[in-house]
Design an enzyme around this catalytic site. Structure first.
Site, PDB file in Angstrom:
ATOM      1  N   ASP A 171      57.766  71.549 -38.395  1.00  0.00           N
ATOM      2  CA  ASP A 171      56.280  71.772 -39.282  1.00  0.00           C
ATOM      3  C   ASP A 171      55.450  70.681 -39.059  1.00  0.00           C
ATOM      4  O   ASP A 171      54.189  70.588 -39.533  1.00  0.00           O
ATOM      5  CB  ASP A 171      56.645  72.212 -40.546  1.00  0.00           C
ATOM      6  CG  ASP A 171      57.177  71.105 -41.491  1.00  0.00           C
ATOM      7  OD1 ASP A 171      57.350  69.997 -41.192  1.00  0.00           O
ATOM      8  OD2 ASP A 171      57.682  71.461 -42.659  1.00  0.00           O
ATOM      9  N   TYR A 266      54.806  60.713 -34.419  1.00  0.00           N
ATOM     10  CA  TYR A 266      56.085  60.140 -34.313  1.00  0.00           C
ATOM     11  C   TYR A 266      56.324  59.419 -33.025  1.00  0.00           C
ATOM     12  O   TYR A 266      57.197  58.466 -33.061  1.00  0.00           O
ATOM     13  CB  TYR A 266      57.423  61.227 -34.400  1.00  0.00           C
ATOM     14  CG  TYR A 266      57.692  61.542 -35.747  1.00  0.00           C
ATOM     15  CD1 TYR A 266      58.756  61.021 -36.476  1.00  0.00           C
ATOM     16  CD2 TYR A 266      56.973  62.747 -36.212  1.00  0.00           C
ATOM     17  CE1 TYR A 266      59.072  61.658 -37.590  1.00  0.00           C
ATOM     18  CE2 TYR A 266      57.414  63.065 -37.526  1.00  0.00           C
ATOM     19  CZ  TYR A 266      58.373  62.656 -38.288  1.00  0.00           C
ATOM     20  OH  TYR A 266      58.573  63.055 -39.551  1.00  0.00           O
TER      21      TYR A 266
END
Length: 443
Positions: A171, A266
């Site tokens: 998600d 990330y």
């Protein structure tokens, strides 16, 4: 009569389970449910979550049958969908995943670098076990897997259970798409059409348009160049933890490396590992934050609901991110042919990349599964990064399957977050000791 579905949430003791449960109830108009079951192998933890959810269900959806169990046959018999979000070793092991690398001035993170590798070595067996239970007791069911680290788990399921009805999802891109929609004044990410390629927690948007075909990338790029994703947080900061606010802001520097694409947040762990280490307290990591806040708050709320015997003003809220899971279940159940990001075997969707890699790309989802949407060739910079990272993921799965110390040492050495093979070996030896109750024996 419209079909109603039976769902089992594997990881019933998770603090995210109440939010998923409430979201399922909120969307029963498009995804009708007849039964919800929780499954976990940690009975005491699950019981607290389940008893509170049971009270909520009785008050808000008494027509939905509810059960919770630690027995696989009871859990996985008569189910249409398995929603899997397990955490093998709980947050105590996440803390070790984060703090052991930090001893050697290496990024300590849940899904990236050595910490993600350690977590992956724990997760593979648990997800495969649940997948086997589903196929044994409900062979026509689908598993929607969002257990982390999704990239390693997806590679393991591709190799160990290639014919299984499992869709691996995440998600995080959905959250970032909502932020980009906010940047350009749209009400929802669903008003955008995107092109995206990468690995899980390791990807880039290369095209973003509105429904009329207007290019939204120039406006989003202005925001990224100025403040990363932080521009989309205006007015909502009180609901976002400080560590995430800093991550959204750091995306400005990640974006600067390739201003032609929009990066997943990330990537900061791989492209700025020195910065991350410098700005992380090795004695108090993200795992500690979660245990002190989310874990404590959710279990306190559950106990209060159980004590009062009512969920009214109990503090439960639907998990907004879980809407993606309902969208995916609807796409399969109703054959909606919705466009969604999935983690799937490449098979040429990214033309100049390993065909066997588990890539995260847009797909069309329907009752028979998914169809990949080709993303064309990717630039050398992204290709080089992805080839290094996908090799890490494949070596981890090699190590798990064969019990190879050598392969896992190679995997940690190859991670862009680790400076040398010497440091990789020191971290690996510490991780082996910490994970002796969870990993296969390595030789």
């Amino acid at each position: 009569m419209e079909k109603k579905y039976s769902v089992v949430i594997a990881g019933g003791g998770s603090t995210f389970t109440p939010g998923i449960c409430l979201l399922l109830l909120d969307h029963m108009d498009r995804f009708p449910i007849r039964k919800i079951k929780f499954y976990d192998n940690f009975a005491e933890r699950q019981e607290t979550i389940a008893k509170a959810c049971e009270i909520y269900l009785k008050e808000n959806a008494p027509e939905v049958e509810f059960a919770y169990t630690t027995d696989p046959e009871e859990a996985f018999t008569d189910v249409d969908f398995v929603m899997c979000h397990i955490r093998v070793g709980l947050y105590a092991m996440r803390e070790k995943d984060e703090k052991i690398p930090m001893k050697y001035n290496v990024v300590g993170q849940e899904t990236c670098g050595p910490g993600g590798i350690a977590y992956g070595m724990r997760s593979i067996g648990g997800v495969i076990e649940i997948l086997d239970y589903m196929e044994k007791y409900s062979p026509n069911a689908w598993m929607l897997n969002y257990s982390n680290p999704a990239a390693i788990v997806a590679e393991a399921t591709r190799r160990l259970r290639p014919d299984s009805k499992i869709l691996n999802i995440c998600d995080m891109p959905i959250d970032l798409e909502e932020k980009m929609a906010n940047m350009v004044g749209l009400k929802s990410r669903k008003e955008m059409s995107v092109g995206y390629y990468g690995l899980n927690h390791f990807g880039w948007w290369h095209k973003i348009e509105d429904k009329d075909g207007n290019d939204l990338m120039p406006e989003i790029k202005k925001h990224m160049a100025a403040n990363g994703f932080a521009d989309a947080l205006s007015g909502t900061n009180q609901h976002v933890e400080q560590s995430w606010i800093e991550t959204f802001a750091k995306a400005k520097d990640v974006y600067a490396l390739d201003p032609e694409t929009i990066p997943n947040t990330y990537l900061k762990y791989y492209l700025y590992p020195d910065y991350v280490v410098e700005h992380t307290n090795p004695e108090h990591t993200r795992a500690n934050e979660v245990m002190e806040h989310r874990e404590k708050n959710i279990f306190t709320a559950c106990r209060k609901i159980i004590e009062k015997g009512t969920a009214v003003d109990g503090g439960f809220e639907p998990d907004a991110h879980a809407e993606y899971i309902v969208d995916l279940a609807c796409a399969i159940a109703k054959n909606t042919k919705e466009k969604m990001l999935l983690i799937v075997p490449n098979e040429g969707a990214v033309e100049n990349f390993d065909r066997t890699a588990m890539v995260e790309i847009p797909c069309i989802v329907g009752s028979s599964g998914y169809e990949r949407i080709c993303q064309g060739s990717i630039p050398q910079f992204q290709k080089g990064l992805m080839e290094q990272q996908v090799s890490v993921e494949k070596l981890v799965v090699d190590a798990w399957i064969t019990g190879s110390y050598q392969k896992l040492w190679q995997a940690i050495t190859l991670s862009k977050t680790v400076p040398s093979a010497r440091v990789a070996k020191l971290i690996l030896d510490d991780l082996i000791e910490a994970n002796k109750d969870f990993w296969p024996e390595l030789k």
